[in-house]
Design an enzyme around this catalytic site. Structure first.
Site, PDB file in Angstrom:
ATOM      1  N   GLU A 111     -66.530  31.414 -24.279  1.00 58.12           N
ATOM      2  CA  GLU A 111     -66.457  30.562 -23.093  1.00 58.12           C
ATOM      3  C   GLU A 111     -66.542  31.434 -21.845  1.00 58.12           C
ATOM      4  OE1 GLU A 111     -63.404  27.165 -21.316  1.00 58.12           O
ATOM      5  OE2 GLU A 111     -62.616  28.825 -22.521  1.00 58.12           O
ATOM      6  N   LYS A 143     -66.538  20.219 -22.393  1.00 55.31           N
ATOM      7  CA  LYS A 143     -65.116  20.460 -22.650  1.00 55.31           C
ATOM      8  C   LYS A 143     -64.249  19.314 -22.148  1.00 55.31           C
ATOM      9  CE  LYS A 143     -61.558  24.032 -21.990  1.00 55.31           C
ATOM     10  NZ  LYS A 143     -61.258  25.319 -21.299  1.00 55.31           N
ATOM     11  N   CYS A 166     -61.849  26.394 -26.460  1.00 51.10           N
ATOM     12  CA  CYS A 166     -60.612  26.952 -25.931  1.00 51.10           C
ATOM     13  C   CYS A 166     -59.414  26.006 -26.030  1.00 51.10           C
ATOM     14  CB  CYS A 166     -60.839  27.411 -24.486  1.00 51.10           C
ATOM     15  SG  CYS A 166     -59.607  28.618 -23.902  1.00 51.10           S
TER      16      CYS A 166
END
Length: 508
Positions: free
Chosen positions: A77, A177, A210
């Site tokens: 990321e 995300k 993440c």
């Protein structure tokens, strides 16, 4: 119960998908070249110059990985543009990305079709020229209309986006995300993406990013709903010991869901960022280095996991009251107390508090109930709200170190809001009780143990971390009655953390 947002399912299919065998996977922990002044607005050309410096490194790693037979490579990321931008200053770094579900597009061959796709073009060409599937994370933009009630005031969405390319350079997947971590430059997507892509060597892969790993949507629901057995996971994770080191939780996630997990992290030790790995249900190939400034390419040959293989979570829903359904059960020691009768439990707890000193300490910004290990062997317990944690232990080597059993059952509210139930055995920084719960990376204490708790959630992640931030596996994990337990004997290196980290998603 968490809000289950509407979802978009994105999947590209290939013929002749393997259902067994092995493949070589690669992840790259990247020392990203950062903009020293990320809040200052620049132009597209200057932004591309910086991003191409990072992409030059990507190209080197793709070539090396492909020559060693890698079928897929995952990058971290924020690895292309960096981080700490404002909404305005990141704009020149954003690519325009079409929905891969709406058209078939190969940016390497058809870069002329869309404006501001230079990064996508280069990533596509890396995949195409080296005949490898490639997963990377970039910033993207998408115009929106005022008729869209969620459209930001500046008339565009800005997303933290994972992209996947096939080995001929075709854009096959896009994931935006969902759970942003203080990323003010980006928007939460109007709908939750459930993003999958298919490969001819290992079947279906899922994508998330993440901080998503700590939440039901989309990580858990993606795996459960579509029975995904391979995950590509770009991350920019800042380690937080003793319970949320990157490799520690990546390992726990792969164990809990019985999956292959390809995790690529940023490498910036000065920011606490390191820890990448390729994980199978039974092996870990990791990189964790807080000293070196260099990135690291990890390659491993791993087995394809057939979709029919069950995990600890199969046939369990987030509201399933029968949490033991189809979950492996292992023998338990008879001398570990399991007090389920309320009257008897109240008496045993009162006696325990008289026997074991109970104190409170901050761990991971949460108020844990703690009790020390004071003997060479024994049984101790602590309770927090409805959760009770039990430890049967034997210290094999008497070291001058303080270990405590801790329990926490409550809403975590710092750097994110989510409900945690945790039973942990951790080493303290010193012999002072006030240091229990602080970060520790070295230990010499050898302890055989069985740790268990009466968790209210089915989603329990086993943590086992040893000196030098190295990983270990439990001998046994599973449910017995209403208790989830972990058992380990015979370790050769010091214990930092043994934990059962439960996520009670319904109470978020």
């Amino acid at each position: 119960m968490p809000v289950l947002l509407s979802s978009i399912i994105i999947i590209v299919q290939f013929k002749n998908v393997h259902t067994g065998g092995h493949y070589i996977a690669a992840v790259y922990e990247h020392h990203v070249i950062l903009n020293p002044n990320p809040t200052i607005v620049t132009n597209r050309q200057s932004a591309l110059e910086l991003m191409n410096r990072n992409l030059d490194i990507y190209e080197q790693q793709v070539i090396v990985a492909a020559k060693q037979g890698a079928k897929i490579i995952v990058f971290p990321e924020d690895g292309v543009q960096g981080f700490n931008f404002t909404r305005t200053s990141i704009y020149p770094y954003l690519d325009l990305i079409p929905d891969p579900d709406s058209l078939t597009w190969n940016p390497c061959k058809e870069g002329y079709l869309f404006k501001d796709t230079e990064v996508l073009h280069r990533l596509s060409c890396l995949a195409r020229k080296n005949k490898v599937f490639l997963v990377a994370n970039i910033g993207t933009k998408q115009p929106c209309k005022r008729s869209d009630s969620k459209c930001p005031p500046d008339g565009r969405y800005q997303f933290n986006t994972n992209v996947a390319f096939s080995d001929n350079g075709t854009l096959i997947a896009r994931y935006r995300k969902q759970n942003l971590y203080f990323e003010y430059a980006f928007d939460t997507p109007p709908q939750t993406d459930h993003t999958l892509f298919d490969t001819p060597f290992a079947g279906t892969f899922g994508l998330f990013t993440c901080f998503d790993i700590l939440f039901y949507e989309p990580a858990v629901s993606l795996i459960k709903k579509y029975n995904v057995k391979q995950i590509a996971y770009p991350t920019a994770w800042m380690n937080q010991l003793p319970l949320l080191s990157a490799v520690e939780f990546q390992r726990a996630f792969a164990t809990t869901f019985n999956i292959n997990f390809l995790a690529a992290n940023i490498h910036h030790p000065n920011l606490g960022m390191t820890g990448s790995g390729i994980y199978t249900p039974s092996k870990s190939f990791i990189y964790y280095d807080m000293e070196s400034v260099n990135g690291k390419l990890i390659l491993a040959e791993i087995p394809v996991i057939a979709s029919q293989n069950e995990s600890h979570m199969d046939n369990i829903t987030i509201s399933d009251s029968n949490m033991q359904k189809n979950v492996p059960v292992f023998p338990m020691d008879n001398n570990v107390c399991l007090k389920e009768d309320k009257a008897h439990y109240g008496k045993s707890l009162k006696e325990a508090q008289q026997t074991f000193p109970i104190f409170y300490g901050e761990m991971m910004y949460d108020n844990f109930t703690l009790t020390p290990i004071t003997e060479t062997e024994g049984n101790i317990q602590v309770c927090s709200n409805t959760l009770c944690c039990y430890l049967n232990y034997e210290r094999l080597v008497l070291s001058n170190e303080l270990y405590v059993l801790g329990g926490f059952d409550g809403l975590h509210t710092v750097h994110g809001t989510y409900y945690v139930q945790a039973c942990v055995l951790v080493k303290c920084t010193s012999l002072d009780y006030s240091t229990c719960g602080q970060e520790v990376t070295k230990a010499t204490g050898l302890i055989d143990f069985q740790l268990q708790g009466n968790f209210s959630t089915a989603f329990v992640f086993p943590l086992l971390l040893r000196s030098g931030v190295t990983l270990d596996f439990a001998d046994h994990l599973g449910w017995k009655h209403s208790y989830y337990f972990m058992k380990k004997k015979g370790a050769s290196t010091g214990l930092i953390t043994a934990g059962l980290y439960g996520r009670w998603y319904e109470k978020d």
